[in-house]
Motif scaffolding. Structure first.
Motif, PDB file in Angstrom:
ATOM      1  N   MET A 240      17.827   1.644  12.563  1.00 29.12           N
ATOM      2  CA  MET A 240      18.830   1.942  13.123  1.00 29.12           C
ATOM      3  C   MET A 240      19.623   0.795  13.711  1.00 29.12           C
ATOM      4  SD  MET A 240      17.635   4.454  16.229  1.00 29.12           S
ATOM      5  CE  MET A 240      15.934   4.345  16.183  1.00 29.12           C
ATOM      6  N   ALA A 241      21.072   0.860  13.890  1.00 29.73           N
ATOM      7  CA  ALA A 241      21.593  -0.362  14.002  1.00 29.73           C
ATOM      8  C   ALA A 241      22.292   0.078  15.732  1.00 29.73           C
ATOM      9  CB  ALA A 241      23.261  -0.106  13.243  1.00 29.73           C
ATOM     10  N   LYS A 242      22.299  -1.064  16.339  1.00 26.69           N
ATOM     11  CA  LYS A 242      22.584  -0.930  17.734  1.00 26.69           C
ATOM     12  C   LYS A 242      24.219  -0.988  17.827  1.00 26.69           C
ATOM     13  CE  LYS A 242      18.510  -3.116  19.771  1.00 26.69           C
ATOM     14  NZ  LYS A 242      18.423  -4.461  20.778  1.00 26.69           N
ATOM     15  N   ASN A 243      24.565  -0.319  18.761  1.00 22.84           N
ATOM     16  CA  ASN A 243      26.096  -0.343  19.001  1.00 22.84           C
ATOM     17  C   ASN A 243      26.463  -1.465  19.755  1.00 22.84           C
ATOM     18  OD1 ASN A 243      28.763   0.678  19.132  1.00 22.84           O
ATOM     19  ND2 ASN A 243      28.623   2.399  20.323  1.00 22.84           N
ATOM     20  N   VAL A 244      26.987  -2.553  19.064  1.00 23.60           N
ATOM     21  CA  VAL A 244      27.374  -3.840  19.673  1.00 23.60           C
ATOM     22  C   VAL A 244      29.014  -3.821  19.812  1.00 23.60           C
ATOM     23  CG1 VAL A 244      27.240  -6.243  19.841  1.00 23.60           C
ATOM     24  CG2 VAL A 244      25.201  -4.835  19.084  1.00 23.60           C
ATOM     25  N   THR A 245      29.500  -3.828  21.094  1.00 23.92           N
ATOM     26  CA  THR A 245      30.771  -4.346  20.867  1.00 23.92           C
ATOM     27  C   THR A 245      31.187  -5.705  20.937  1.00 23.92           C
ATOM     28  OG1 THR A 245      30.971  -4.385  23.425  1.00 23.92           O
ATOM     29  CG2 THR A 245      31.301  -2.273  22.086  1.00 23.92           C
ATOM     30  N   LYS A 246      32.093  -6.090  20.177  1.00 26.17           N
ATOM     31  CA  LYS A 246      32.932  -7.577  20.219  1.00 26.17           C
ATOM     32  C   LYS A 246      33.769  -7.878  21.308  1.00 26.17           C
ATOM     33  CE  LYS A 246      32.971  -9.863  16.141  1.00 26.17           C
ATOM     34  NZ  LYS A 246      33.418 -10.444  14.907  1.00 26.17           N
ATOM     35  N   LYS A 247      33.532  -8.807  21.649  1.00 25.67           N
ATOM     36  CA  LYS A 247      34.536  -9.348  22.680  1.00 25.67           C
ATOM     37  C   LYS A 247      35.955  -9.532  22.184  1.00 25.67           C
ATOM     38  CE  LYS A 247      35.151 -12.825  26.529  1.00 25.67           C
ATOM     39  NZ  LYS A 247      34.723 -13.940  26.954  1.00 25.67           N
ATOM     40  N   LYS A 248      37.024  -9.053  22.696  1.00 22.23           N
ATOM     41  CA  LYS A 248      38.542  -9.107  22.091  1.00 22.23           C
ATOM     42  C   LYS A 248      38.689 -10.654  22.153  1.00 22.23           C
ATOM     43  CE  LYS A 248      42.679  -7.242  21.058  1.00 22.23           C
ATOM     44  NZ  LYS A 248      43.023  -7.867  20.039  1.00 22.23           N
ATOM     45  N   LEU A 249      39.440 -11.309  21.150  1.00 17.80           N
ATOM     46  CA  LEU A 249      39.939 -12.632  21.270  1.00 17.80           C
ATOM     47  C   LEU A 249      41.087 -12.788  21.767  1.00 17.80           C
ATOM     48  CD1 LEU A 249      39.196 -15.374  20.127  1.00 17.80           C
ATOM     49  CD2 LEU A 249      40.450 -15.052  18.198  1.00 17.80           C
TER      50      LEU A 249
END
Length: 62
Positions: A1-10
């Motif tokens: 299972m992959a976690k739903n990780v959001t990347k910080k917008k640069l």
């Protein structure tokens, strides 16, 4: 299972003429880069790269 990780917008912040003037002034004053990065709210790497492009030294030990 992959976690739903959001990347910080640069978010890039352009260097203004006053930023460059301040960078050159602190270059002459030999202000430590860590102090300068906190003052200008930019990363040390960003300041070092810009100084390199401008052809000026940065930091107290060059």
């Amino acid at each position: 299972m992959a976690k739903n990780v959001t990347k910080k917008k640069l978010v890039r912040k352009e260097y203004t003429a006053s930023d460059i003037k301040l960078l050159k002034a602190h270059s002459r004053a030999r202000t430590p880069v860590t102090k300068l990065s906190k003052m200008m709210k930019r990363s040390e790497g960003s300041l070092r790269q810009k100084a390199r492009v401008l052809g000026i030294g940065l930091g107290h030990q060059r």
